[in-house]
Structure formats: C-alpha cells, structure tokens
Design a protein around this motif. Structure first.
Motif, PDB file in Angstrom:
ATOM      1  N   ASN A   1       0.819  -1.215   0.000  1.00  0.00           N
ATOM      2  CA  ASN A   1       0.000   0.000   0.000  1.00  0.00           C
ATOM      3  C   ASN A   1       0.854   1.266   0.000  1.00  0.00           C
ATOM      4  O   ASN A   1       0.335   2.365   0.212  1.00  0.00           O
ATOM      5  CB  ASN A   1      -0.923   0.002   1.228  1.00  0.00           C
ATOM      6  N   ASN A   2       2.165   1.076  -0.238  1.00  0.00           N
ATOM      7  CA  ASN A   2       3.100   2.210  -0.265  1.00  0.00           C
ATOM      8  C   ASN A   2       3.016   3.064   1.003  1.00  0.00           C
ATOM      9  O   ASN A   2       2.970   4.291   0.960  1.00  0.00           O
ATOM     10  CB  ASN A   2       2.839   3.095  -1.495  1.00  0.00           C
ATOM     11  N   VAL A   3       2.979   2.372   2.148  1.00  0.00           N
ATOM     12  CA  VAL A   3       2.882   3.045   3.452  1.00  0.00           C
ATOM     13  C   VAL A   3       4.148   2.764   4.252  1.00  0.00           C
ATOM     14  O   VAL A   3       4.607   1.618   4.331  1.00  0.00           O
ATOM     15  CB  VAL A   3       1.647   2.542   4.233  1.00  0.00           C
ATOM     16  N   ASP A   4       4.713   3.805   4.843  1.00  0.00           N
ATOM     17  CA  ASP A   4       5.834   3.648   5.761  1.00  0.00           C
ATOM     18  C   ASP A   4       5.273   3.663   7.182  1.00  0.00           C
ATOM     19  O   ASP A   4       4.841   4.708   7.664  1.00  0.00           O
ATOM     20  CB  ASP A   4       6.838   4.790   5.586  1.00  0.00           C
ATOM     21  N   PRO A   5       5.258   2.509   7.858  1.00  0.00           N
ATOM     22  CA  PRO A   5       4.632   2.470   9.185  1.00  0.00           C
ATOM     23  C   PRO A   5       5.302   3.385  10.204  1.00  0.00           C
ATOM     24  O   PRO A   5       4.667   3.849  11.143  1.00  0.00           O
ATOM     25  CB  PRO A   5       4.771   0.994   9.595  1.00  0.00           C
ATOM     26  N   LYS A   6       6.594   3.666  10.005  1.00  0.00           N
ATOM     27  CA  LYS A   6       7.309   4.507  10.968  1.00  0.00           C
ATOM     28  C   LYS A   6       6.782   5.942  10.985  1.00  0.00           C
ATOM     29  O   LYS A   6       6.863   6.636  11.998  1.00  0.00           O
ATOM     30  CB  LYS A   6       8.807   4.511  10.646  1.00  0.00           C
ATOM     31  N   THR A   7       6.270   6.384   9.847  1.00  0.00           N
ATOM     32  CA  THR A   7       5.755   7.761   9.765  1.00  0.00           C
ATOM     33  C   THR A   7       4.234   7.812   9.636  1.00  0.00           C
ATOM     34  O   THR A   7       3.630   8.872   9.794  1.00  0.00           O
ATOM     35  CB  THR A   7       6.378   8.490   8.562  1.00  0.00           C
ATOM     36  N   ALA A   8       3.621   6.670   9.333  1.00  0.00           N
ATOM     37  CA  ALA A   8       2.174   6.660   9.076  1.00  0.00           C
ATOM     38  C   ALA A   8       1.354   6.830  10.347  1.00  0.00           C
ATOM     39  O   ALA A   8       0.271   7.424  10.323  1.00  0.00           O
ATOM     40  CB  ALA A   8       1.775   5.363   8.382  1.00  0.00           C
ATOM     41  N   PHE A   9       1.842   6.313  11.482  1.00  0.00           N
ATOM     42  CA  PHE A   9       1.059   6.299  12.712  1.00  0.00           C
ATOM     43  C   PHE A   9       1.478   7.401  13.689  1.00  0.00           C
ATOM     44  O   PHE A   9       2.628   7.860  13.671  1.00  0.00           O
ATOM     45  CB  PHE A   9       1.170   4.935  13.397  1.00  0.00           C
ATOM     46  N   LYS A  10       0.550   7.758  14.518  1.00  0.00           N
ATOM     47  CA  LYS A  10       0.841   8.725  15.582  1.00  0.00           C
ATOM     48  C   LYS A  10       1.947   8.181  16.476  1.00  0.00           C
ATOM     49  O   LYS A  10       2.906   8.879  16.821  1.00  0.00           O
ATOM     50  CB  LYS A  10      -0.428   8.986  16.391  1.00  0.00           C
ATOM     51  N   VAL A  11       1.801   6.915  16.863  1.00  0.00           N
ATOM     52  CA  VAL A  11       2.815   6.213  17.655  1.00  0.00           C
ATOM     53  C   VAL A  11       2.867   4.777  17.164  1.00  0.00           C
ATOM     54  O   VAL A  11       1.830   4.161  16.915  1.00  0.00           O
ATOM     55  CB  VAL A  11       2.474   6.214  19.169  1.00  0.00           C
ATOM     56  N   ILE A  12       4.082   4.246  16.999  1.00  0.00           N
ATOM     57  CA  ILE A  12       4.235   2.824  16.685  1.00  0.00           C
ATOM     58  C   ILE A  12       5.124   2.206  17.754  1.00  0.00           C
ATOM     59  O   ILE A  12       6.161   2.773  18.109  1.00  0.00           O
ATOM     60  CB  ILE A  12       4.798   2.605  15.264  1.00  0.00           C
ATOM     61  N   ARG A  13       4.689   1.072  18.293  1.00  0.00           N
ATOM     62  CA  ARG A  13       5.370   0.456  19.425  1.00  0.00           C
ATOM     63  C   ARG A  13       5.750  -0.970  19.092  1.00  0.00           C
ATOM     64  O   ARG A  13       4.957  -1.701  18.493  1.00  0.00           O
ATOM     65  CB  ARG A  13       4.454   0.470  20.653  1.00  0.00           C
TER      66      ARG A  13
END
Length: 324
Positions: free
Chosen positions: A164-176
């Motif tokens: 989906n061409n998504v970078d999870p590191k920048t896509a979410f408010k917080v990633i844990r």
C-alpha cells in the motif's frame, strides 16, 4: 613481544576449544526459545519438553531465553545456543548468519502446518478493516512485532504496508514494538488502537485468558505462514543430531510417556513435530526480495545502471528460489 602476543592468541584459542570440548564432555546443550511471550510462560510450556529430551538423548538440555529474537540468533552464532524454536524469519537469519539448519517444524492441533499474522483492535473499536486503520493512521497508535518476527513484522510490513506504499514509521501517531502476547494485551486493555500478533499466540490467550481474548476483534489475516521451524547448528555431531531428530519426530506419538507428552503438546498448541529442511524458508526469502526490490525501484539516489544491476541480481535470486 610478538611471541607474547602469539602466545596470548594461542592460549585464547585453546581456551575456546577447551570450553567447547568441556561443554561436550559435560553433556550440555542449550535450546533457544524466541520471545513471543513472557519468559515465564514460555518456560512453563517448554521445560517439560526439554526435561524429557534430556532423558531421551542422554544430554542435559537447558532452555535459553532472551529479551528479543536477535538474542537467540546471536546466541546460536556464537555457539551459546545449539538448537532452538524459531519463527521463519528468525530461522532464516539463523541459517544465514549463525550456521543454522532447519530440521523440523511444529504441527498444529488440527494437523495443519501453518499459522497466520493477525491485526486486532478492541471489540468496540470503530475500525472494521485494515483499510480503516490505514485511512486513520495519523491519529492511531499501532503495535508491531520484533524485527526478526515473521508474523509480527515481515508479513505485515509486506502485505499491509509495502503493497500500500505506506511507511509504518511515519504513518502512525505512535508505533510500538513488543511481543505477540504484549500486543494482544495492549489492544484488549485499550492501551493501543491496533496491533499485530500471531494466530497461535492468540489461540493460547483464548485458552488461558478467555476474558482477554473476547476484548479483541480481528480485522486482518495474512496468507498462511509455514509452521515454526526447529533449527540446530550444522556443526553438532551427527549422532547427536540423529537423537534430537528422533526425539522430536516421536514426541507425543510413541513410548511409555506418549499420553503425557501429548498433553504437553496441547499446552503448546501443537499436535507434534514433522521433519523439514531449509527449503521451508524459501517463501520468506521471496518476501524479503520483494521488499528489497520495492526499495530499489523507489530509490531516487541510484543511477539507472546501478538500479538495473541491483534489480537483475534480485531477479536472479528470485528465479533461483523458484527452481529450488
């Protein structure tokens, strides 16, 4: 001075050799267990298996636990771990970096040889699908797994984010980042909005903590992942390998303690173990290559020639995998 230096190096090498020999003489092997849950839970489930293995193969087997998957991989790399239970991604790292070799895999209670990566939300969450989560990701907290986890990291990164061409590191408010059990508990307790975890860990939560499981709703399920492999170091003696393999392939099936062993397998959410080899890792290798290919194709810093060379190399590797 050179003589002293050489003497020191030689003594160090002899010490290493002696320690290996001593470990062999003492009949001790360490079995690594990846950190999908708390060490306490994992030890409770695996210790009876390791105790029985010690009796059957005539070698003391200790459980080796680490706070992350890398600890088990590095333990095998440096000879502190001689065999262990891995996920496919961490097994691939062990094979490539730590002289590992797949020799068996677990079998599910229903006889199938696989499991799934799942994404869950709390039962009353307004988000009904992974698309809903991606559309609202900037305002959401998301739990992901260990970077060496197949179901907790590799599959969601490919199927959910890369495609989906998504970078999870920048896509979410917080990633844990956490283990599967902790991610499930965090979703159930509404500490995070959604998280990734493995289906077999969810099965154990449903059995042990049904009230917790009822607080979680699944919104995404991956394609089937090959069942968790067992890996040993290639340099184990052949007779020791034969004893280890015979133990796992017969565990819960034959012998005077078969019924007791079958009950222990049920606690692990397995029905037994089956023979396997490194070829089981090929689908995971393909996913890694797909991921690398996407990064190369989108890398604006590479010249056309560099990009073509790198892509040709990846295509060659993918072709080789398809033939194996």
């Amino acid at each position: 001075m050179f003589a002293k230096l050489f003497s020191g190096v030689a003594m160090a090498m002899l010490a290493v050799t002696a320690s290996v020999a001593h470990a062999d003489d003492a009949k001790v092997l360490n079995f690594g267990i990846i950190s999908t849950e708390s060490s306490q839970n994992l030890k409770q489930d695996w210790q009876p298996v390791l105790d029985e293995m010690s009796k059957r193969i005539g070698i003391k087997v200790n459980g080796f636990f680490a706070s992350d998957y890398a600890g088990i991989i590095e333990g095998m790399r440096f000879g502190k771990v001689q065999m262990g239970w891995f996920g496919n991604k961490s097994a691939m790292e062990a094979v490539d970096r730590a002289s590992g070799e797949v020799f068996a895999h677990v079998v599910n209670p229903d006889g199938t040889s696989g499991y799934y990566s799942l994404v869950g939300v709390s039962k009353d969450s307004p988000y009904k699908s992974i698309d809903d989560i991606l559309k609202n990701s900037k305002s959401l907290t998301f739990g992901i797994g260990d970077p060496n986890s197949t179901s907790g990291y590799l599959l969601p990164n490919y199927y959910i984010f890369a495609k989906n061409n998504v970078d999870p590191k920048t896509a979410f408010k917080v990633i844990r980042t956490s283990n599967h059990e902790a991610n499930i508990l965090a979703v159930a307790n509404k500490q995070i909005d959604s998280a990734v975890f493995a289906s077999d860990t969810m099965d154990r939560i449903e059995e042990r903590q049904p009230a917790v499981a009822k607080e979680v709703r699944i919104v995404w399920k991956s394609p089937l992942i090959a069942a968790d492999p067992l890996v040993w170091r290639k340099d184990l003696p052949a007779d020791t390998k034969a004893k280890i393999k015979e133990f796992f392939l017969s565990y819960g099936k034959t012998g005077p303690n078969a019924a007791q062993e079958k009950a222990q397998l049920a606690k692990l959410q397995y029905s037994g173990f089956a023979e396997s080899n490194d070829a089981q890792l090929n689908p995971i290798r393909q996913l890694e290559l797909f991921k690398q290919k996407g990064k190369i194709e989108s890398d604006a810093n590479l010249s056309a020639e560099e990009k073509k060379a790198k892509l040709d190399d990846i295509n060659r590797k993918m072709s080789d995998l398809a033939k194996s």
